[in-house]
Write an enzyme that holds these catalytic residues in place. Structure first.
Site, PDB file in Angstrom:
ATOM      1  CE1 TYR A  94     -34.232   1.390   3.309  1.00 11.34           C
ATOM      2  CE2 TYR A  94     -34.468   2.309   1.130  1.00 11.34           C
ATOM      3  CZ  TYR A  94     -34.350   1.190   1.796  1.00 11.34           C
ATOM      4  OH  TYR A  94     -34.381   0.070   1.427  1.00 11.34           O
ATOM      5  NE  ARG A 147     -25.031  -6.917   2.043  1.00 11.19           N
ATOM      6  CZ  ARG A 147     -26.146  -5.988   2.154  1.00 11.19           C
ATOM      7  NH1 ARG A 147     -26.459  -4.901   2.400  1.00 11.19           N
ATOM      8  NH2 ARG A 147     -27.175  -6.758   1.417  1.00 11.19           N
ATOM      9  CE  LYS A 165     -33.742  -1.727   4.294  1.00 11.23           C
ATOM     10  NZ  LYS A 165     -33.885  -2.394   2.894  1.00 11.23           N
ATOM     11  CD  GLU A 236     -32.612  -5.203   5.542  1.00  8.27           C
ATOM     12  OE1 GLU A 236     -33.993  -5.233   5.207  1.00  8.27           O
ATOM     13  OE2 GLU A 236     -32.296  -4.861   4.246  1.00  8.27           O
ATOM     14  CG  ASP A 237     -28.222  -4.307   5.248  1.00 11.86           C
ATOM     15  OD1 ASP A 237     -28.856  -4.918   4.224  1.00 11.86           O
ATOM     16  OD2 ASP A 237     -28.121  -3.277   5.400  1.00 11.86           O
ATOM     17  CG  ASP A 259     -35.605  -6.169   2.605  1.00 16.29           C
ATOM     18  OD1 ASP A 259     -36.403  -6.293   1.767  1.00 16.29           O
ATOM     19  OD2 ASP A 259     -35.135  -5.062   3.014  1.00 16.29           O
ATOM     20  CG  ASP A 260     -30.298  -7.315   2.583  1.00 16.88           C
ATOM     21  OD1 ASP A 260     -30.264  -6.281   2.114  1.00 16.88           O
ATOM     22  OD2 ASP A 260     -30.171  -7.673   3.481  1.00 16.88           O
ATOM     23  CG  ASN A 398     -28.902   0.654  -2.013  1.00 14.98           C
ATOM     24  OD1 ASN A 398     -29.080   1.678  -2.972  1.00 14.98           O
ATOM     25  ND2 ASN A 398     -29.508  -0.251  -1.820  1.00 14.98           N
TER      26      ASN A 398
HETATM   27  N1  LIG Z   1     -31.208  -2.075  -4.358  1.00 16.55           N
HETATM   28  C1  LIG Z   1     -31.818  -3.094  -3.368  1.00 16.55           C
HETATM   29  O1  LIG Z   1     -32.861  -2.966  -2.817  1.00 16.55           O
HETATM   30  C2  LIG Z   1     -30.707  -3.625  -2.702  1.00 16.55           C
HETATM   31  C3  LIG Z   1     -29.234  -3.541  -3.004  1.00 16.55           C
HETATM   32  N2  LIG Z   1     -28.465  -4.219  -2.356  1.00 16.55           N
HETATM   33  C4  LIG Z   1     -26.930  -3.886  -2.654  1.00 16.55           C
HETATM   34  O2  LIG Z   1     -26.240  -4.860  -3.358  1.00 16.55           O
HETATM   35  C5  LIG Z   1     -24.835  -4.943  -2.757  1.00 16.55           C
HETATM   36  C6  LIG Z   1     -24.538  -6.289  -2.641  1.00 16.55           C
HETATM   37  O3  LIG Z   1     -25.360  -6.881  -1.474  1.00 16.55           O
HETATM   38  P1  LIG Z   1     -25.194  -8.613  -1.239  1.00 16.55           P
HETATM   39  O4  LIG Z   1     -25.678  -9.242  -2.320  1.00 16.55           O
HETATM   40  O5  LIG Z   1     -25.966  -8.570   0.036  1.00 16.55           O
HETATM   41  O6  LIG Z   1     -23.630  -8.590  -0.992  1.00 16.55           O
HETATM   42  P2  LIG Z   1     -22.567  -9.612  -1.141  1.00 16.55           P
HETATM   43  O7  LIG Z   1     -21.315  -9.517  -0.478  1.00 16.55           O
HETATM   44  O8  LIG Z   1     -23.330 -11.096  -0.721  1.00 16.55           O
HETATM   45  O9  LIG Z   1     -22.346  -9.568  -2.743  1.00 16.55           O
HETATM   46  C7  LIG Z   1     -21.400  -8.932  -3.177  1.00 16.55           C
HETATM   47  C8  LIG Z   1     -21.180  -9.836  -4.613  1.00 16.55           C
HETATM   48  O10 LIG Z   1     -20.305  -8.968  -5.540  1.00 16.55           O
HETATM   49  C9  LIG Z   1     -19.237  -9.722  -5.846  1.00 16.55           C
HETATM   50  N3  LIG Z   1     -18.137  -8.551  -6.107  1.00 16.55           N
HETATM   51  C10 LIG Z   1     -17.472  -7.817  -5.328  1.00 16.55           C
HETATM   52  N4  LIG Z   1     -16.716  -6.854  -6.246  1.00 16.55           N
HETATM   53  C11 LIG Z   1     -16.828  -7.299  -7.358  1.00 16.55           C
HETATM   54  C12 LIG Z   1     -16.550  -7.008  -8.478  1.00 16.55           C
HETATM   55  N5  LIG Z   1     -15.405  -5.777  -8.536  1.00 16.55           N
HETATM   56  N6  LIG Z   1     -16.798  -7.515  -9.668  1.00 16.55           N
HETATM   57  C13 LIG Z   1     -17.702  -8.408  -9.729  1.00 16.55           C
HETATM   58  N7  LIG Z   1     -18.084  -8.775  -8.661  1.00 16.55           N
HETATM   59  C14 LIG Z   1     -17.848  -8.145  -7.491  1.00 16.55           C
HETATM   60  C15 LIG Z   1     -18.787 -10.397  -4.550  1.00 16.55           C
HETATM   61  O11 LIG Z   1     -17.836 -11.233  -4.798  1.00 16.55           O
HETATM   62  P3  LIG Z   1     -16.699 -11.837  -3.406  1.00 16.55           P
HETATM   63  O12 LIG Z   1     -17.830 -12.325  -2.445  1.00 16.55           O
HETATM   64  O13 LIG Z   1     -16.027 -12.861  -4.160  1.00 16.55           O
HETATM   65  O14 LIG Z   1     -16.083 -10.720  -3.133  1.00 16.55           O
HETATM   66  C16 LIG Z   1     -20.136 -10.970  -4.166  1.00 16.55           C
HETATM   67  O15 LIG Z   1     -20.534 -11.918  -5.218  1.00 16.55           O
HETATM   68  C17 LIG Z   1     -24.938  -3.993  -1.753  1.00 16.55           C
HETATM   69  O16 LIG Z   1     -24.109  -2.498  -2.269  1.00 16.55           O
HETATM   70  C18 LIG Z   1     -26.141  -3.644  -1.164  1.00 16.55           C
HETATM   71  O17 LIG Z   1     -26.561  -2.436  -0.976  1.00 16.55           O
HETATM   72  C19 LIG Z   1     -28.690  -5.348  -1.558  1.00 16.55           C
HETATM   73  C20 LIG Z   1     -29.801  -5.426  -1.163  1.00 16.55           C
HETATM   74  C21 LIG Z   1     -31.110  -4.481  -1.694  1.00 16.55           C
HETATM   75  C1  LIG Z   2     -31.737  -1.792   0.269  1.00 18.93           C
HETATM   76  C2  LIG Z   2     -31.085  -2.590   0.927  1.00 18.93           C
HETATM   77  O1  LIG Z   2     -31.570  -3.335   1.709  1.00 18.93           O
HETATM   78  C3  LIG Z   2     -29.554  -2.762   1.056  1.00 18.93           C
HETATM   79  O2  LIG Z   2     -28.987  -2.055   0.214  1.00 18.93           O
HETATM   80  O3  LIG Z   2     -28.941  -3.593   1.713  1.00 18.93           O
HETATM   81 MG   LIG Z   3     -30.467  -4.418   3.135  1.00 19.69          MG
END
Ligand SMILES: NC(=O)C1=CN([C@@H]2O[C@H](COP(=O)(O)OP(=O)(O)OC[C@H]3O[C@@H](n4cnc5c(N)ncnc54)[C@H](OP(=O)(O)O)[C@@H]3O)[C@@H](O)[C@H]2O)C=CC1
Ligand SMILES: CC(=O)C(=O)O
Ligand SMILES: [Mg+2]
Length: 537
Positions: A94, A147, A165, A236-237, A259-260, A398
């Site tokens: 993972y 993504r 997963k 997912e993603d 999941d996200d 991540n």
């Molecule tokens: N720990 C966990 O269980 C999980 C972790 N994640 C992680 O979260 C991260 C984001 O996922 P997700 O929300 O789906 O992705 P998105 O692309 O939907 O969201 C990313 C966000 O961050 C913003 N952003 C990018 N660069 C910056 C910066 N320098 N400063 C401030 N904001 C910024 C983006 O803005 P803009 O769109 O304008 O570029 C967007 O709003 C990934 O790395 C993923 O691995 C996700 C799911 C689960």
């Molecule tokens: C953990 C997870 O689902 C992600 O980083 O997208």
């Molecule tokens: Mg995910």
């Protein structure tokens, strides 16, 4: 476990293969005499051989490949290794290693696992689904690879994520391997590097989009409903706009979740609940600031609103305690670049930068979900420490290379005051003679249990209440020892028990809410426990 295979066939049948653990009697029965070396060993000895082999590998990706070959060869041994050594093995199968495995997916491709659908299958998805050999699929993890973690568009190489997963579903929640179906909706990729790579194995065109895309996804969902009507679909993603569009379209009609958005929300909320045991700030008073305003962060905020409302706040009051910052600074009402999911959190407030917003709002908790490393700078952590005796910092992105800050940075820059959790694992940190244990705020703590609870109860759908239940249950698993070590999550080594507790509570809530199609078992705990796959021979 009964098998009709014989001889070499059973040795290449991962479900039934025990390899050198076949007893003398079994070797006679299955025509295996002469096909194996003399010694008949226990599964424990086989586990030792694998763990020794892992230690000899010099890189994590080599370890990933070794485990992946084991999975192909001997399923029960693979899951025995994962369940018994989950703390060592989870970072390999993972996050973070699965991120690298996805990047190299086509280069390392050996044996297929999972199901691939491309635009060429349009109109025939239900038909080709019959090529999948299992009749009792219960959990499907599907991605379109756009993504993948914080790594962007990896096209069909993203298949590593559904595979990983689902391995956790089996290892952490005891879903039977034959009940799992990893799916890659390979609608193309806009990643030019992949399109130019002769070794890339995906559909070698740009992504289909708009109506064409949503029609293909819909055909897939309907085909699953037809062939596996009781199966749970985990999205997912997906890229955020698609993730929301699909979730909104299917969440009330189909047994599914994203999941996200929703799994991450439950795990983060659980960590937030646990943090109040250290900070002593009442949950309903918490002000939270999110860096990143995408699916992960917004999912957390939406579930927090539901949790605040259970504490008596109105929706407006709840939303007013949650603040977002994205690449363009604080999310406020006057901005015209926001997506629909941002609007409830676009407050009437002057526009400002991230650092200014921390000074202005003085949040108790900072949650990063940007996919961008280094966005929690020393100044950011220092400011959080200025306003909070114990600042709570979640760096959820991540894999590890994308974390907003490292555990070490959080402890150092806060002079040991930060309560830190991250999406990918960080080792304990010794800072000025005290050992701090970062928690892993990853949806892996909840999705296996939520999925198990949903399929046990034969739920029609998964409303917010079930994610709230999962969050509460997980936070109750956090012990005083965890809290004393500054950890917001229980130890991973017990994840199977935590998943069991989550599954029971989720199933129970589904029965209470009358969204469960089945009858409630007389002894739900025993029923769930008995259902769980045990990889021991
Ligand atoms: N720990 C966990 O269980 C999980 C972790 N994640 C992680 O979260 C991260 C984001 O996922 P997700 O929300 O789906 O992705 P998105 O692309 O939907 O969201 C990313 C966000 O961050 C913003 N952003 C990018 N660069 C910056 C910066 N320098 N400063 C401030 N904001 C910024 C983006 O803005 P803009 O769109 O304008 O570029 C967007 O709003 C990934 O790395 C993923 O691995 C996700 C799911 C689960
Ligand atoms: C953990 C997870 O689902 C992600 O980083 O997208
Ligand atoms: Mg995910």
């Amino acid at each position: 476990m009964y098998s009709r295979s014989q001889g070499f066939e059973i040795l290449s049948d991962a479900r039934h293969n025990k390899s050198v653990a076949f007893s003398r009697q079994e070797r006679e029965l299955f025509n295996l005499r002469g096909l194996l070396p003399y010694s008949s060993v226990t599964q424990d000895v086989q586990v030792k051989r694998i763990m020794d082999g892992l230690k000899r590998k010099s890189s994590d990706i080599e370890k990933y490949l070794l485990l992946s070959l084991l999975h192909d060869r001997n399923e029960r041994l693979f899951y025995r290794v994962v369940t018994e050594y989950v703390e060592e093995v989870m970072p390999i199968i993972y996050t973070p290693t699965v991120g690298q495995a996805c990047k190299e997916f086509s280069n390392n491709f050996k044996r297929t696992r999972g199901f691939y659908i491309t635009p060429e299958d349009k109109g025939e998805i239900r038909k080709i689904l019959d090529n999948w050999p299992e009749d009792y699929v219960k959990v499907i993890v599907v991605t379109d690879g756009e993504r993948i973690l914080g790594l962007g568009d990896l096209g069909a190489n993203g298949m590593g994520i559904p595979i990983g997963k689902l391995e956790l579903y089996c290892a952490c929640a005891g879903i039977h391997p034959y009940e799992c179906l990893p799916v890659m909706l390979d609608v193309g990729t806009n990643n030019q590097e992949l399109l130019d790579d002769i070794l890339y194995l995906g559909y070698p065109f740009n992504r289909i989009k708009g109506e064409e895309y949503f029609e293909l996804v819909d055909e897939f969902v309907m085909a699953i409903q037809d062939k596996y009507p009781k199966a749970l679909i985990q999205f997912e993603d997906f890229l955020t706009p698609n993730a929301y569009a699909l979730l909104n379209k299917y969440k009330d009609k189909v047994l599914c979740f994203n999941d996200d958005i929703q799994g991450t929300a439950a795990v983060a909320l659980s960590g937030v609940y646990a943090s109040t045991r250290i900070t002593n700030v009442a949950f309903k008073d918490l002000k939270v600031m999110f860096l990143g305003a995408g699916s992960a962060a917004t999912g957390i905020a939406d579930l927090m609103v539901a949790a605040y409302m259970k504490e008596g706040l109105t929706k407006k009051q709840a939303e007013s305690q949650l603040w977002f910052v994205d690449v363009n600074g604080l999310v406020v009402e006057s901005r015209d670049d926001l997506m629909e999911h941002n609007l409830p959190y676009a407050h009437l407030h002057p526009q400002m930068s991230f650092e200014e917003a921390i000074d202005d709002i003085q949040p108790h908790i900072l949650i990063g979900a940007t996919g961008v490393a280094g966005t929690f700078t020393q100044t950011v952590i220092e400011k959080m420490t200025k306003y909070n005796e114990r600042p709570v910092i979640f760096a959820l992105s991540n894999p590890t290379s994308k974390a907003e800050c490292t555990a070490e940075q959080a402890y150092e820059w806060s002079n040991g005051k930060a309560i830190f959790a991250s999406g990918s694992p960080f080792a304990p940190v010794n800072y000025k003679g005290t050992e701090y244990r970062p928690g892993q705020g990853n949806n892996a703590y909840v999705f296996p249990g939520i999925g198990l609870g949903a399929i046990i109860s034969n739920a029609k759908n998964i409303p917010d209440e079930l994610f709230l239940e999962a969050a509460k249950t997980l936070s109750e698993q956090v012990t005083e020892d965890d809290i004393n070590a500054g950890a917001l999550y229980p130890k991973l080594s017990e994840i199977r028990n935590h998943s069991l507790e989550i599954a029971i509570r989720v199933a129970d809530a589904a029965f209470e809410l009358k969204i469960a199609k089945g009858h409630k078992p007389h002894n739900l705990r025993k029923f769930v426990k008995d259902y769980m796959f045990d990889p021991k021979y």
